[in-house]
Design a protein around this motif. Sequence first.
Motif, mmCIF file in Angstrom:
data_model
loop_
_atom_site.group_PDB
_atom_site.id
_atom_site.type_symbol
_atom_site.label_atom_id
_atom_site.label_comp_id
_atom_site.label_asym_id
_atom_site.label_seq_id
_atom_site.Cartn_x
_atom_site.Cartn_y
_atom_site.Cartn_z
ATOM 1 N N UNK A 21 0.824 -1.203 0.000
ATOM 2 C CA UNK A 21 0.000 0.000 0.000
ATOM 3 C C UNK A 21 0.859 1.254 0.000
ATOM 4 N N UNK A 22 2.021 1.164 0.633
ATOM 5 C CA UNK A 22 2.938 2.294 0.744
ATOM 6 C C UNK A 22 4.360 1.816 0.474
ATOM 7 N N UNK A 23 5.265 2.769 0.352
ATOM 8 C CA UNK A 23 6.667 2.437 0.096
ATOM 9 C C UNK A 23 7.212 1.512 1.183
ATOM 10 N N UNK A 24 8.072 0.592 0.795
ATOM 11 C CA UNK A 24 8.790 -0.260 1.733
ATOM 12 C C UNK A 24 10.280 -0.215 1.400
ATOM 13 N N UNK A 25 11.084 -0.393 2.429
ATOM 14 C CA UNK A 25 12.534 -0.406 2.242
ATOM 15 C C UNK A 25 13.058 -1.724 2.781
ATOM 16 N N UNK A 26 14.231 -2.155 2.326
ATOM 17 C CA UNK A 26 14.756 -3.453 2.768
ATOM 18 C C UNK A 26 15.055 -3.481 4.268
#
Length: 270
Positions: A21-26
């Motif tokens: 739904x929204x940005x994700x980072x590792x």
Amino acid sequence: MSLDWQVWLRAALAKVQVPPLRQRVPLLGNGEPIGSVEPDFLLPFAGLGNTYKHCVLQKNEQQNAWNLQGDIDAGLAQLAAALRQAELTGAWRNELLRVHNAHGEVVARVERAAVRPLGIATEAVHLVGLMQDERIWVQQRSLDKPNDPGLWDTLMGGMISAQDTLAQALARETWEEAGLQLAQLDQLWHGGHIDFASPSRDGGGAGYLVERIDWFTARVPDHLTPNNQDGEVAQFACLTRGEVLNFMGQGLFTLEAGLILAAAMGLQNA
């Protein structure tokens, strides 16, 4: 016969791979990807390194990632406990799952309740039980299950814990959920797998589900009847193909069970 199952199946297939739904980072473990999180999700927990021994959790601005440095097992255990205290985990299971790096190597273990908030990939196994007359054994999940209570499932479906191989999980879950030994079944074979990815309610809505489900089929001899051993099944039923499709059309199956049964019946490739 009603074609409602086709409507359900089209909708279900659209849910197999759903973007976040929204940005994700590792989320990194000693610099290697092990999961993913929303960019600011771990900010309240970034002091782990100052509170606990053996690990440090910090934001790597250069890589735009969160890195858990040190003993990843210990770090994930501490992070899971902190998430639990903040009421950001799923139902706590006291069950450890394997954590893999990008090469598929096992690098740590983590409490099952924390995998969705941290975007950590999981593994599961299902068994489709067929009668000699082609009827299909299914189970209704108990009403107190934390996920999909009361919905219908394959004969057996369960997560692969850190202590089990795929084969061991298949055998253990088949006994615990259906009271059947694999040696009692005929024509056991691996039917395929489904890779799921979709937003999760865990983590206060910041979770992400990533899961591979391997599914098998087997013939259940006529003289055997499934008998639940772990209290997680409300009842079993033996359905004709038409009855399975009617259940599917009414939305009575879990998403994964419906897709696996559709694949087992040749309705789609999975």
